[in-house]
Scaffold this motif. Structure first.
Motif, PDB file in Angstrom:
ATOM      1  N   LYS B  18     115.262  94.339  35.006  1.00 51.35           N
ATOM      2  CA  LYS B  18     115.562  92.998  35.509  1.00 51.35           C
ATOM      3  C   LYS B  18     115.384  92.947  37.027  1.00 51.35           C
ATOM      4  O   LYS B  18     114.835  91.985  37.570  1.00 51.35           O
ATOM      5  CB  LYS B  18     116.954  92.562  35.053  1.00 51.35           C
ATOM      6  CG  LYS B  18     116.992  92.360  33.527  1.00 51.35           C
ATOM      7  CD  LYS B  18     118.287  91.760  33.016  1.00 51.35           C
ATOM      8  CE  LYS B  18     119.366  92.792  32.905  1.00 51.35           C
ATOM      9  NZ  LYS B  18     120.545  92.312  32.162  1.00 51.35           N
ATOM     10  N   ILE B  22     112.809  90.520  39.210  1.00 47.01           N
ATOM     11  CA  ILE B  22     113.261  89.719  40.353  1.00 47.01           C
ATOM     12  C   ILE B  22     112.433  90.036  41.599  1.00 47.01           C
ATOM     13  O   ILE B  22     111.945  89.127  42.280  1.00 47.01           O
ATOM     14  CB  ILE B  22     114.772  89.968  40.590  1.00 47.01           C
ATOM     15  CG1 ILE B  22     115.582  89.243  39.499  1.00 47.01           C
ATOM     16  CG2 ILE B  22     115.196  89.515  41.991  1.00 47.01           C
ATOM     17  CD1 ILE B  22     117.038  89.647  39.406  1.00 47.01           C
ATOM     18  N   SER B  23     112.233  91.323  41.878  1.00 46.85           N
ATOM     19  CA  SER B  23     111.451  91.647  43.082  1.00 46.85           C
ATOM     20  C   SER B  23     109.994  91.238  42.890  1.00 46.85           C
ATOM     21  O   SER B  23     109.357  90.716  43.809  1.00 46.85           O
ATOM     22  CB  SER B  23     111.579  93.136  43.424  1.00 46.85           C
ATOM     23  OG  SER B  23     111.004  93.920  42.410  1.00 46.85           O
ATOM     24  N   THR B  26     109.516  87.370  43.177  1.00 42.39           N
ATOM     25  CA  THR B  26     109.766  86.965  44.569  1.00 42.39           C
ATOM     26  C   THR B  26     108.553  87.290  45.442  1.00 42.39           C
ATOM     27  O   THR B  26     108.102  86.473  46.258  1.00 42.39           O
ATOM     28  CB  THR B  26     111.028  87.677  45.097  1.00 42.39           C
ATOM     29  OG1 THR B  26     112.133  87.342  44.241  1.00 42.39           O
ATOM     30  CG2 THR B  26     111.354  87.254  46.529  1.00 42.39           C
ATOM     31  N   VAL B  42     116.110  83.753  41.690  1.00 43.21           N
ATOM     32  CA  VAL B  42     115.590  84.049  40.356  1.00 43.21           C
ATOM     33  C   VAL B  42     116.771  84.218  39.409  1.00 43.21           C
ATOM     34  O   VAL B  42     117.695  84.978  39.708  1.00 43.21           O
ATOM     35  CB  VAL B  42     114.738  85.345  40.338  1.00 43.21           C
ATOM     36  CG1 VAL B  42     114.129  85.568  38.962  1.00 43.21           C
ATOM     37  CG2 VAL B  42     113.660  85.313  41.407  1.00 43.21           C
ATOM     38  N   ILE B  44     117.693  85.128  35.406  1.00 40.63           N
ATOM     39  CA  ILE B  44     117.194  85.616  34.114  1.00 40.63           C
ATOM     40  C   ILE B  44     118.205  85.264  33.027  1.00 40.63           C
ATOM     41  O   ILE B  44     119.384  85.584  33.144  1.00 40.63           O
ATOM     42  CB  ILE B  44     116.988  87.150  34.149  1.00 40.63           C
ATOM     43  CG1 ILE B  44     115.962  87.526  35.228  1.00 40.63           C
ATOM     44  CG2 ILE B  44     116.549  87.669  32.783  1.00 40.63           C
ATOM     45  CD1 ILE B  44     115.863  89.033  35.499  1.00 40.63           C
TER      46      ILE B  44
ATOM     47  N   ASN D  51     121.577  89.581  36.610  1.00 38.94           N
ATOM     48  CA  ASN D  51     120.534  88.640  36.186  1.00 38.94           C
ATOM     49  C   ASN D  51     120.250  87.576  37.234  1.00 38.94           C
ATOM     50  O   ASN D  51     119.495  86.643  36.995  1.00 38.94           O
ATOM     51  CB  ASN D  51     120.952  87.949  34.870  1.00 38.94           C
ATOM     52  CG  ASN D  51     120.930  88.906  33.691  1.00 38.94           C
ATOM     53  OD1 ASN D  51     120.916  90.119  33.877  1.00 38.94           O
ATOM     54  ND2 ASN D  51     120.895  88.371  32.485  1.00 38.94           N
ATOM     55  N   TRP D  52     120.876  87.690  38.387  1.00 37.34           N
ATOM     56  CA  TRP D  52     120.678  86.707  39.457  1.00 37.34           C
ATOM     57  C   TRP D  52     120.057  87.425  40.651  1.00 37.34           C
ATOM     58  O   TRP D  52     120.603  88.428  41.130  1.00 37.34           O
ATOM     59  CB  TRP D  52     122.025  86.094  39.861  1.00 37.34           C
ATOM     60  CG  TRP D  52     121.889  84.886  40.742  1.00 37.34           C
ATOM     61  CD1 TRP D  52     121.357  84.828  41.996  1.00 37.34           C
ATOM     62  CD2 TRP D  52     122.282  83.550  40.431  1.00 37.34           C
ATOM     63  NE1 TRP D  52     121.397  83.545  42.474  1.00 37.34           N
ATOM     64  CE2 TRP D  52     121.965  82.742  41.543  1.00 37.34           C
ATOM     65  CE3 TRP D  52     122.886  82.945  39.319  1.00 37.34           C
ATOM     66  CZ2 TRP D  52     122.224  81.370  41.573  1.00 37.34           C
ATOM     67  CZ3 TRP D  52     123.147  81.591  39.352  1.00 37.34           C
ATOM     68  CH2 TRP D  52     122.820  80.811  40.468  1.00 37.34           C
ATOM     69  N   GLY D  53     118.931  86.914  41.097  1.00 33.99           N
ATOM     70  CA  GLY D  53     118.269  87.512  42.241  1.00 33.99           C
ATOM     71  C   GLY D  53     118.168  86.557  43.405  1.00 33.99           C
ATOM     72  O   GLY D  53     118.003  85.351  43.218  1.00 33.99           O
ATOM     73  N   GLU D  57     116.270  90.833  45.409  1.00 35.27           N
ATOM     74  CA  GLU D  57     117.127  91.867  44.802  1.00 35.27           C
ATOM     75  C   GLU D  57     118.263  91.195  44.034  1.00 35.27           C
ATOM     76  O   GLU D  57     118.565  90.017  44.237  1.00 35.27           O
ATOM     77  CB  GLU D  57     117.663  92.825  45.865  1.00 35.27           C
ATOM     78  CG  GLU D  57     118.445  92.135  46.958  1.00 35.27           C
ATOM     79  CD  GLU D  57     118.840  93.063  48.103  1.00 35.27           C
ATOM     80  OE1 GLU D  57     118.445  94.226  48.124  1.00 35.27           O
ATOM     81  OE2 GLU D  57     119.579  92.586  48.985  1.00 35.27           O
ATOM     82  N   THR D  58     118.914  91.976  43.173  1.00 32.45           N
ATOM     83  CA  THR D  58     119.970  91.392  42.360  1.00 32.45           C
ATOM     84  C   THR D  58     121.246  91.226  43.188  1.00 32.45           C
ATOM     85  O   THR D  58     121.470  91.927  44.176  1.00 32.45           O
ATOM     86  CB  THR D  58     120.305  92.277  41.139  1.00 32.45           C
ATOM     87  OG1 THR D  58     120.859  93.490  41.614  1.00 32.45           O
ATOM     88  CG2 THR D  58     119.073  92.550  40.299  1.00 32.45           C
TER      89      THR D  58
END
Lengths: 67, 67, 67, 67, 67, 67
Positions: B18, B22-23, B26, B42, B44, D51-53, D57-58
């Motif tokens: 995950k 995200i990276s 982005t 982002v 998910i 799950n959040w970026g 990054e998360t």
């Protein structure tokens, strides 16, 4: 190729009922717009009643009042 | 400032995978459109296979058939 | 089968740039999670700067200040 | 009749806080646009920090760094 | 109280067809889950073919190939 | 870091009204949950009345009846 998102409160919808929603909405898009069912995507979100608001209050509060 | 929502079935994506989504997304928005990564958001969503439909049936049913 | 929604401000992204976002995010999901690109759906929403807010103000106002 | 979706990280928002978000945003739409609160729907999604970026990054990683 | 979002490509759906989608999906939720049609909200998004991707390419490109 | 999506019918909301929604909901999230306004994103979607359904019919039809 359509994408459908159905949001309902989490109040016990069964796998069979969810399957019926998926097949029903896929068929509807095929019948009305001729969309190919093979690429129609349906996502069902079940949302806690604390997280769903209508009329300015949560469904949790409404259910307690019998609504 | 972009906002990206990625919906996948809940089938064991790891925190590392995950983080890689995200990276990666982005960076893609930075490379293609020059978007500032600092404000790219982002989210998910992992969706139960009972709640995801394609081809008019749930992913649960498809997985049982080996698809 | 993943579904990706990318929201950006409507500020002149070209068809080629949008195609690049679509191919890039589809490839990312294939590389990271092994998702089948044939059924990966990507939808890009371009939003007027009057309708996008960050930091409590619209992007229209920020752009006027040179941000 | 408006529909509002609020996405926040899952970091302990209480039922009371969520009820306050629902009543506040419903009132805002009534005050600003004259929307009928009885048919204003608000859905809150709480998203795991994995799950959040943001910034590529998360949130999990950011929280570990104290951000 | 359900909320349904239907995303299709912008390729000439008529007001009558859209009305049929709205009544059809509202009835489906009533029949399958007993949901009150009076508070069922349906929003249809029509998306430009440049902004919709499947299989890693835009629908614009696919339509040119006759798909 | 929250993300808020407000969907309303396209019926003449002005830039000032939309700016007021954006500042209001950003402040609400700061007051209720302590969220940093600098990274709160708000996206407003204005939807044609032909594309918005409630009670199984379009808003276009309801407006004609004076609702």
């Amino acid at each position: 190729m359509p994408y459908v998102n159905i949001k309902i409160t989490r109040e016990g919808a069964t796998p069979d009922q969810k399957a019926e929603l998926i097949s029903g909405v896929t068929r509807l898009l095929q019948n009305v717009l001729g969309k190919n069912p093979q690429t129609t995507v349906v996502v069902i979100d079940e949302v806690d009643t604390d997280n769903w608001g209508i009329g300015g209050e949560t469904v949790t509060v409404r259910r307690k009042r019998g609504q």
